[in-house]
Design a protein around this motif. Structure first.
Motif, PDB file in Angstrom:
ATOM      1  N   SER A 241       1.193  -8.608  -8.266  1.00 47.27           N
ATOM      2  CA  SER A 241      -0.264  -8.718  -8.162  1.00 47.27           C
ATOM      3  C   SER A 241      -0.698 -10.178  -8.043  1.00 47.27           C
ATOM      4  O   SER A 241      -1.757 -10.476  -7.464  1.00 47.27           O
ATOM      5  CB  SER A 241      -0.936  -8.066  -9.373  1.00 47.27           C
ATOM      6  OG  SER A 241      -0.780  -8.854 -10.546  1.00 47.27           O
TER       7      SER A 241
ATOM      8  N   GLU B 287      -6.151  -5.829  -8.799  1.00 47.20           N
ATOM      9  CA  GLU B 287      -6.595  -5.130 -10.007  1.00 47.20           C
ATOM     10  C   GLU B 287      -5.972  -3.726 -10.090  1.00 47.20           C
ATOM     11  O   GLU B 287      -5.608  -3.266 -11.187  1.00 47.20           O
ATOM     12  CB  GLU B 287      -8.114  -5.022 -10.023  1.00 47.20           C
ATOM     13  CG  GLU B 287      -8.850  -6.355 -10.192  1.00 47.20           C
ATOM     14  CD  GLU B 287      -8.945  -7.167  -8.912  1.00 47.20           C
ATOM     15  OE1 GLU B 287      -9.472  -8.295  -8.976  1.00 47.20           O
ATOM     16  OE2 GLU B 287      -8.490  -6.672  -7.856  1.00 47.20           O
ATOM     17  N   GLU B 288      -5.839  -3.062  -8.960  1.00 52.95           N
ATOM     18  CA  GLU B 288      -5.204  -1.739  -8.930  1.00 52.95           C
ATOM     19  C   GLU B 288      -3.754  -1.825  -9.402  1.00 52.95           C
ATOM     20  O   GLU B 288      -3.286  -0.963 -10.171  1.00 52.95           O
ATOM     21  CB  GLU B 288      -5.262  -1.181  -7.499  1.00 52.95           C
ATOM     22  CG  GLU B 288      -4.601   0.179  -7.345  1.00 52.95           C
ATOM     23  CD  GLU B 288      -4.584   0.657  -5.901  1.00 52.95           C
ATOM     24  OE1 GLU B 288      -3.969   1.714  -5.657  1.00 52.95           O
ATOM     25  OE2 GLU B 288      -5.162  -0.014  -5.019  1.00 52.95           O
TER      26      GLU B 288
ATOM     27  N   PHE C 262      -2.267  -0.048 -12.800  1.00 49.86           N
ATOM     28  CA  PHE C 262      -1.142   0.886 -12.658  1.00 49.86           C
ATOM     29  C   PHE C 262      -0.005   0.461 -13.597  1.00 49.86           C
ATOM     30  O   PHE C 262       0.585   1.282 -14.310  1.00 49.86           O
ATOM     31  CB  PHE C 262      -0.681   0.901 -11.205  1.00 49.86           C
ATOM     32  CG  PHE C 262       0.136   2.097 -10.811  1.00 49.86           C
ATOM     33  CD1 PHE C 262       0.590   3.029 -11.735  1.00 49.86           C
ATOM     34  CD2 PHE C 262       0.472   2.288  -9.470  1.00 49.86           C
ATOM     35  CE1 PHE C 262       1.353   4.128 -11.345  1.00 49.86           C
ATOM     36  CE2 PHE C 262       1.230   3.388  -9.070  1.00 49.86           C
ATOM     37  CZ  PHE C 262       1.679   4.296 -10.009  1.00 49.86           C
TER      38      PHE C 262
ATOM     39  N   ARG D 221       0.839  -1.203   0.000  1.00 49.50           N
ATOM     40  CA  ARG D 221       0.000   0.000   0.000  1.00 49.50           C
ATOM     41  C   ARG D 221       0.877   1.257   0.000  1.00 49.50           C
ATOM     42  O   ARG D 221       0.584   2.237  -0.709  1.00 49.50           O
ATOM     43  CB  ARG D 221      -0.900  -0.013   1.234  1.00 49.50           C
ATOM     44  CG  ARG D 221      -1.913   1.104   1.347  1.00 49.50           C
ATOM     45  CD  ARG D 221      -3.018   0.971   0.309  1.00 49.50           C
ATOM     46  NE  ARG D 221      -2.782   1.754  -0.885  1.00 49.50           N
ATOM     47  CZ  ARG D 221      -3.383   1.514  -2.043  1.00 49.50           C
ATOM     48  NH1 ARG D 221      -4.256   0.532  -2.180  1.00 49.50           N
ATOM     49  NH2 ARG D 221      -3.106   2.253  -3.093  1.00 49.50           N
TER      50      ARG D 221
ATOM     51  N   GLY E 100      -9.789  -5.592  -4.489  1.00 51.42           N
ATOM     52  CA  GLY E 100      -9.425  -4.705  -5.585  1.00 51.42           C
ATOM     53  C   GLY E 100      -7.951  -4.348  -5.663  1.00 51.42           C
ATOM     54  O   GLY E 100      -7.535  -3.654  -6.594  1.00 51.42           O
TER      55      GLY E 100
END
Length: 529
Positions: free
Chosen positions: A330, A346-347, A351, A246, A343
């Protein structure tokens, strides 16, 4: 006893009775030691005694023995056995457990002659041992039994956990101090004494705070390497890894913004750095914000992997690497299932795709070819306004290394055109031509100094036997008889070099020999006498 030996003793890495005779490797690496190799270069034996090594792996020793047996040239065999285990032999500064969770492994790796842990260097130092990375017999992520202490996998987990802690603490920073659990004192960094940095950081935890996109990419790379080798997704859900991801996404996301808003107003940079220095590459223009950029989908980087300031902040190879490993990491998030935030995978994929689009749209630029025709190549840096730096730097990620970190294939036509330019003094202002070694360098050490690291990458990206053999000969003669890879070497005088103890370059040389062993074994059967 020398100070570093005392610290290793306190860390429990060297038994008390043996510590008295363990040398300081900074000094040891600058002298020649018998037995010398039997070839014309008479290379030194550069490994410390087994009792003085900071990590002993029977798997690595077996690999050394088996691979060395396939190398016909005695100098090349010695250079491999010296370099490949160098990180394990000398740079595992401390290993232990978190003070807040006894199940959380930690490992502090130094670069070599600099007593701090770089995110980029430590990730690459461990990448050398991917060939022997395999799941532990009992995965600590799926068992109540204690995690195995002395495996390569445990070393990877320890570095991943510590890197995650660093990124949660100071995600814009590149180099860090030992964790409190180690009992090691923070290292002094006089160069950083005058730094003015936003966001601020704690010098007790951070050695240097140069924001480098490749540092964030290196954490994702190391994570993906471990996951692909072990399939141990559960490990990544146990400690701070998700919080670090994050932090990586938020940090990189903040650095995608352009300098100007829609009305022409100046948008403040999320990162600002100035340093009182006599070197232009050690600070940023525009009061620390760096050169202006236009929003492109790519991520800004204030500094290069050389720790030198960027000229134009969209550093193309760093964006390539970050995009590549965002997508790879991912898959770890997907493997965590409902333990990961919804999510998030997917983010990361989205990106990655935006960055790739930006690289393709802005990072490929026209140049005039040798016959006067216009062709396209990758630029090293761009700003989105049309400015581009047509060069390469020896440090990875580089344009030359794009196939090595998996962004594209070495057969890609734009890459091949770029490669030809980078490996010539006509196409790259930092290609050093000389009687001793011909290779890419950079402003970090300056003109005339070629970096063996770039020559190693040249071999890793080549299918041409003649090119590989030529570059291998130059590398063999570049060590000044010490039998280790240096940071840089004078292209006309191999006795003039920088950094006697650079573990990443050593490990990369070993990686390259393993690659040749499987890809072109006939080259290793040649004599280089």
């Amino acid at each position: 006893m020398r100070p570093k030996t005392i610290q290793l003793l306190l860390a429990g890495l060297i038994p008390t009775a043996q510590a008295q005779s363990c040398p300081d490797y900074s000094s040891y690496a600058q002298a020649r030691h018998e037995p010398f190799s039997s070839g014309k270069h008479a290379l030194s034996s550069a490994r410390p005694a087994p009792a003085c090594r900071t990590f002993n792996s029977t798997t690595v020793e077996s690999l050394l023995t088996n691979t060395s047996a396939a190398i016909a040239d005695p100098d090349l065999a010695r250079l491999f056995t010296n370099t490949y285990p160098n990180t394990l032999d000398t740079a595992i500064r401390w290993r232990g457990r978190s003070s807040t969770n006894p199940d959380e492994e930690l490992a502090f790796l130094i670069t070599g002659d600099i007593d701090a842990m770089w995110l980029r260097d430590s990730a690459n130092q461990l990448q050398s041992y991917l060939a022997v990375l395999e799941p532990d017999a009992t995965s600590p992520s799926n068992s109540t039994k204690p995690a195995p202490e002395n495996t390569i996998a445990s070393l990877f987990r320890g570095v991943i956990n510590l890197q995650a802690r660093y990124l949660v603490t100071a995600p814009f920073c590149n180099a860090f101090q030992p964790p409190p659990e180690s009992g090691l004192a923070p290292a002094a960094n006089p160069a950083a004494a005058s730094d003015s940095v936003f966001p601020p950081y704690d010098a007790a935890k951070v050695f240097e705070c140069k924001y480098e996109l490749d540092s964030l990419a290196a954490f994702l790379q190391l994570s993906a390497d471990y996951f692909e080798a072990t399939h141990d997704a559960a490990f990544f859900g146990r400690f701070s890894w998700l919080r670090a991801v994050r932090a990586v996404l938020d940090t990189a996301g903040a650095m995608t913004a352009g300098t100007y808003g829609p009305g022409g107003e100046v948008v403040g940079s999320a990162y600002v750095f100035t340093r009182l220095t006599t070197r232009a590459t050690e600070t940023l223009v525009n009061d620390g914000a760096g050169s202006p950029v236009r929003e492109t989908g790519m991520v800004r980087s204030a500094f290069r992997p050389s720790d030198d300031a960027t000229t134009f902040q969209f550093l193309v190879p760093a964006n390539m690497m970050f995009a590549r490993y965002l997508a790879s990491a991912s898959l770890i998030v997907e493997g965590l299932g409902d333990k990961a935030p919804q999510g998030l995978a997917e983010e990361m994929v989205a990106f990655s795709a935006r960055i790739r689009e930006g690289v393709t749209k802005y990072g490929i630029v026209p140049v005039v070819g040798g016959n006067g025709s216009v062709e396209t190549v990758y630029a090293y840096e761009v700003d989105g306004f049309g400015s581009a730096a047509l060069m390469d730097d020896a440090n990875v990620p580089s344009l030359l290394a794009a196939p090595v970190f998996g962004y594209l294939a070495n057969t890609d036509p734009v890459y091949q055109r770029t490669r030809r330019g980078l490996l010539s003094p006509e196409g790259n202002p930092y290609f050093m031509k000389g009687s001793a070694i011909n290779g890419i360098g950079g402003p970090h050490v300056g003109p005339g100094m070629a970096w063996p690291m770039a020559s190693i990458v040249r071999i890793l990206t080549s299918e041409d036997d003649d090119e590989i053999v030529k570059v291998l000969r130059e590398l063999l003669s570049s060590t000044d008889g010490l039998g280790l890879m240096h940071e840089s070497v004078n292209s006309n005088n191999p006795s003039q070099w920088t950094r006697q103890w650079f573990s990443w370059a050593n490990g990369l040389f070993g990686q390259m020999i393993l690659d040749l062993h499987f890809r072109k074994p006939h080259i290793l059967r040649q004599s280089f006498q």
